[in-house]
Write a protein that holds these residues in place. Sequence first.
Motif, PDB file in Angstrom:
ATOM      1  N   THR A 130       0.840  -1.206   0.000  1.00  0.00           N
ATOM      2  CA  THR A 130       0.000   0.000   0.000  1.00  0.00           C
ATOM      3  C   THR A 130       0.881   1.264   0.000  1.00  0.00           C
ATOM      4  O   THR A 130       1.912   1.312   0.679  1.00  0.00           O
ATOM      5  CB  THR A 130      -0.907   0.018   1.238  1.00  0.00           C
ATOM      6  OG1 THR A 130      -1.727  -1.157   1.220  1.00  0.00           O
ATOM      7  CG2 THR A 130      -1.781   1.268   1.255  1.00  0.00           C
ATOM      8  N   ASP A 131       0.463   2.261  -0.745  1.00  0.00           N
ATOM      9  CA  ASP A 131       1.166   3.555  -0.747  1.00  0.00           C
ATOM     10  C   ASP A 131       0.774   4.309   0.522  1.00  0.00           C
ATOM     11  O   ASP A 131      -0.297   4.915   0.615  1.00  0.00           O
ATOM     12  CB  ASP A 131       0.773   4.354  -1.990  1.00  0.00           C
ATOM     13  CG  ASP A 131       1.577   5.639  -2.119  1.00  0.00           C
ATOM     14  OD1 ASP A 131       2.405   5.923  -1.223  1.00  0.00           O
ATOM     15  OD2 ASP A 131       1.383   6.362  -3.120  1.00  0.00           O
ATOM     16  N   LEU A 132       1.674   4.273   1.512  1.00  0.00           N
ATOM     17  CA  LEU A 132       1.350   4.869   2.805  1.00  0.00           C
ATOM     18  C   LEU A 132       1.233   6.385   2.733  1.00  0.00           C
ATOM     19  O   LEU A 132       0.491   6.987   3.510  1.00  0.00           O
ATOM     20  CB  LEU A 132       2.416   4.475   3.828  1.00  0.00           C
ATOM     21  CG  LEU A 132       2.521   2.981   4.148  1.00  0.00           C
ATOM     22  CD1 LEU A 132       3.607   2.730   5.192  1.00  0.00           C
ATOM     23  CD2 LEU A 132       1.182   2.436   4.647  1.00  0.00           C
ATOM     24  N   GLU A 133       1.956   7.021   1.830  1.00  0.00           N
ATOM     25  CA  GLU A 133       1.871   8.478   1.720  1.00  0.00           C
ATOM     26  C   GLU A 133       0.492   8.930   1.275  1.00  0.00           C
ATOM     27  O   GLU A 133       0.028  10.006   1.669  1.00  0.00           O
ATOM     28  CB  GLU A 133       2.939   8.994   0.761  1.00  0.00           C
ATOM     29  CG  GLU A 133       4.367   8.816   1.282  1.00  0.00           C
ATOM     30  CD  GLU A 133       5.382   9.448   0.368  1.00  0.00           C
ATOM     31  OE1 GLU A 133       4.961   9.952  -0.708  1.00  0.00           O
ATOM     32  OE2 GLU A 133       6.571   9.435   0.706  1.00  0.00           O
ATOM     33  N   ARG A 134      -0.157   8.142   0.461  1.00  0.00           N
ATOM     34  CA  ARG A 134      -1.512   8.474   0.040  1.00  0.00           C
ATOM     35  C   ARG A 134      -2.530   8.052   1.092  1.00  0.00           C
ATOM     36  O   ARG A 134      -3.533   8.726   1.284  1.00  0.00           O
ATOM     37  CB  ARG A 134      -1.828   7.781  -1.291  1.00  0.00           C
ATOM     38  CG  ARG A 134      -0.989   8.253  -2.460  1.00  0.00           C
ATOM     39  CD  ARG A 134      -1.411   7.585  -3.746  1.00  0.00           C
ATOM     40  NE  ARG A 134      -2.813   7.854  -4.048  1.00  0.00           N
ATOM     41  CZ  ARG A 134      -3.476   7.319  -5.079  1.00  0.00           C
ATOM     42  NH1 ARG A 134      -2.849   6.482  -5.901  1.00  0.00           N
ATOM     43  NH2 ARG A 134      -4.745   7.611  -5.286  1.00  0.00           N
ATOM     44  N   HIS A 135      -2.238   6.961   1.791  1.00  0.00           N
ATOM     45  CA  HIS A 135      -3.174   6.465   2.789  1.00  0.00           C
ATOM     46  C   HIS A 135      -3.105   7.266   4.092  1.00  0.00           C
ATOM     47  O   HIS A 135      -4.110   7.402   4.796  1.00  0.00           O
ATOM     48  CB  HIS A 135      -2.881   4.983   3.069  1.00  0.00           C
ATOM     49  CG  HIS A 135      -4.004   4.281   3.762  1.00  0.00           C
ATOM     50  ND1 HIS A 135      -5.140   3.855   3.096  1.00  0.00           N
ATOM     51  CD2 HIS A 135      -4.190   3.943   5.070  1.00  0.00           C
ATOM     52  CE1 HIS A 135      -5.962   3.284   3.950  1.00  0.00           C
ATOM     53  NE2 HIS A 135      -5.405   3.307   5.174  1.00  0.00           N
ATOM     54  N   PHE A 136      -1.904   7.801   4.408  1.00  0.00           N
ATOM     55  CA  PHE A 136      -1.708   8.585   5.633  1.00  0.00           C
ATOM     56  C   PHE A 136      -1.073   9.933   5.272  1.00  0.00           C
ATOM     57  O   PHE A 136       0.140  10.114   5.389  1.00  0.00           O
ATOM     58  CB  PHE A 136      -0.803   7.845   6.625  1.00  0.00           C
ATOM     59  CG  PHE A 136      -1.363   6.548   7.122  1.00  0.00           C
ATOM     60  CD1 PHE A 136      -2.288   6.543   8.152  1.00  0.00           C
ATOM     61  CD2 PHE A 136      -0.989   5.345   6.542  1.00  0.00           C
ATOM     62  CE1 PHE A 136      -2.812   5.342   8.623  1.00  0.00           C
ATOM     63  CE2 PHE A 136      -1.503   4.152   7.004  1.00  0.00           C
ATOM     64  CZ  PHE A 136      -2.430   4.133   8.041  1.00  0.00           C
ATOM     65  N   PRO A 137      -1.854  10.891   4.789  1.00  0.00           N
ATOM     66  CA  PRO A 137      -1.275  12.212   4.461  1.00  0.00           C
ATOM     67  C   PRO A 137      -0.698  12.889   5.705  1.00  0.00           C
ATOM     68  O   PRO A 137      -1.166  12.676   6.829  1.00  0.00           O
ATOM     69  CB  PRO A 137      -2.481  12.986   3.909  1.00  0.00           C
ATOM     70  CG  PRO A 137      -3.484  11.940   3.524  1.00  0.00           C
ATOM     71  CD  PRO A 137      -3.289  10.818   4.484  1.00  0.00           C
ATOM     72  N   ILE A 138       0.320  13.714   5.488  1.00  0.00           N
ATOM     73  CA  ILE A 138       0.958  14.441   6.584  1.00  0.00           C
ATOM     74  C   ILE A 138      -0.053  15.346   7.276  1.00  0.00           C
ATOM     75  O   ILE A 138      -0.873  16.008   6.632  1.00  0.00           O
ATOM     76  CB  ILE A 138       2.146  15.270   6.068  1.00  0.00           C
ATOM     77  CG1 ILE A 138       3.173  14.357   5.407  1.00  0.00           C
ATOM     78  CG2 ILE A 138       2.800  16.053   7.206  1.00  0.00           C
ATOM     79  CD1 ILE A 138       3.798  13.351   6.317  1.00  0.00           C
TER      80      ILE A 138
END
Length: 465
Positions: A380-388
């Motif tokens: 899973t693309d964590l940057e898309r799933h958990f935005p800053i």
Amino acid sequence: MSDETKPEASGVPPTDEAVPEAKDSATTSEASAQAEDGQPVVETSAKTAETDAGESSSKTAEAEEKAAELKARQARVAPLYRAFRGKRGINGRVEKTIKGGYEIRIGKARAFCPHSQIDVQRVDDPESWVGTTHLFQITQLRRGGDDVVVSRRAVLEAERREEASAVRATLIDGAVMLGRVSGLAKFGAFVDLGAGVNGLVHITELSHGRINRVDQAVHVGEPVRVKILKLHDDSDRISLSIRQASEDPWASVTETYEVGGVYAGKVLRLADFGAFIELSPGVEALAPASEFPPALAGWKDGLTPGSEQSWRVLKVDTERRRISLTPGGDGAVAPLPELAPGVELNGKVQRIEPFGVFVWLGPGRVGLMPNILTGTPPGTDLERHFPIATEVDVEVVGIDDRGRIRLAKKGAARQTGRNGESDSARRERPRRRAPRAERPPQTPISDSTEGFGSLLADKLKDALG
């Protein structure tokens, strides 16, 4: 004809003895000429006598006038010569400004003072000196007093040399005294201790805190308290310290700044790992970047060198002279719950790493949510799933001996084992064969024991028999 009979040719004016002889000769010739013409000789002689008397009277008046002028001139320049030869000061009044300097009136004599010699420092307003009276020293006297040059600076410097000798005689190593900053340089500041006796404060001795430029600590004209580090008698240099003359601010840091307290501080500079904050002169602290609430624009958003805001103290280490801070916020911060396995919290995504997600839980609290505990399938693309800076509900999985916090997304821990492995991962894990148990050693059969083997042997013997 010899030189003595030609005074005009030699350039020497005729003497008084030669003048009467010439007059008598001229009178005799004139009388003879008139006698020959038949004119009376007595009348001519009377006219000549009157003319001679007038000329003599005129010369006498001229001589007296010149003598009076000479006497007046001598009286006018006599004080100048006495002061010049004795190297003494003489009072003079600044009459007006002229090209290159000032016209000075000394008694009835006039003198010239250059601009650079009116004071020991640069003069910005020359007209302010007009009409004032000072003590001057004559530095040049020529042409019988018509060419006079004076200096007030020479008088002041002579006075300062005497005062400087007296001041320097009172200085001792280790003494603390007051001074005034007289100049700045890249390597430090010069401090006037009195009567022009200057010492140097090196840039490392200006402040307890770190400074990059001298003008960050002191400025010209500022009164300062200094400690004499060393008197260099061979070169007349004096080493001073402002830092050692003041109390160490770190001596009372623990009483001044309590852990958890909120204090005002000024941002000094920004680095990649955090912001340096000045809480008070000489007390510098660090606000790590990890202690700032996550923001889309980055932790530096709103921070500029020189700005002031509130800061909360997280840790104080007086031995290493370190203080850790976090933004204090506008109001009181609610106490954070105790951390223990199973405690559920709400945090903000701080940053994404290849191995997991860092979650900001509050001042001084940042935990790591490994990839396997994010509740997302592998890849899973964590940057898309958990935005800053987005909020996320997490659960504390554990805390190691170093205080590092291990987190899991809320509900994701129940889908995994205690070691953080998901059920699907356990199903896909290849099974390992259990090692075979060793066979117990067989009990040897004695020859006396009858068995199948012995019967078979007997039959074979009989058949071959």
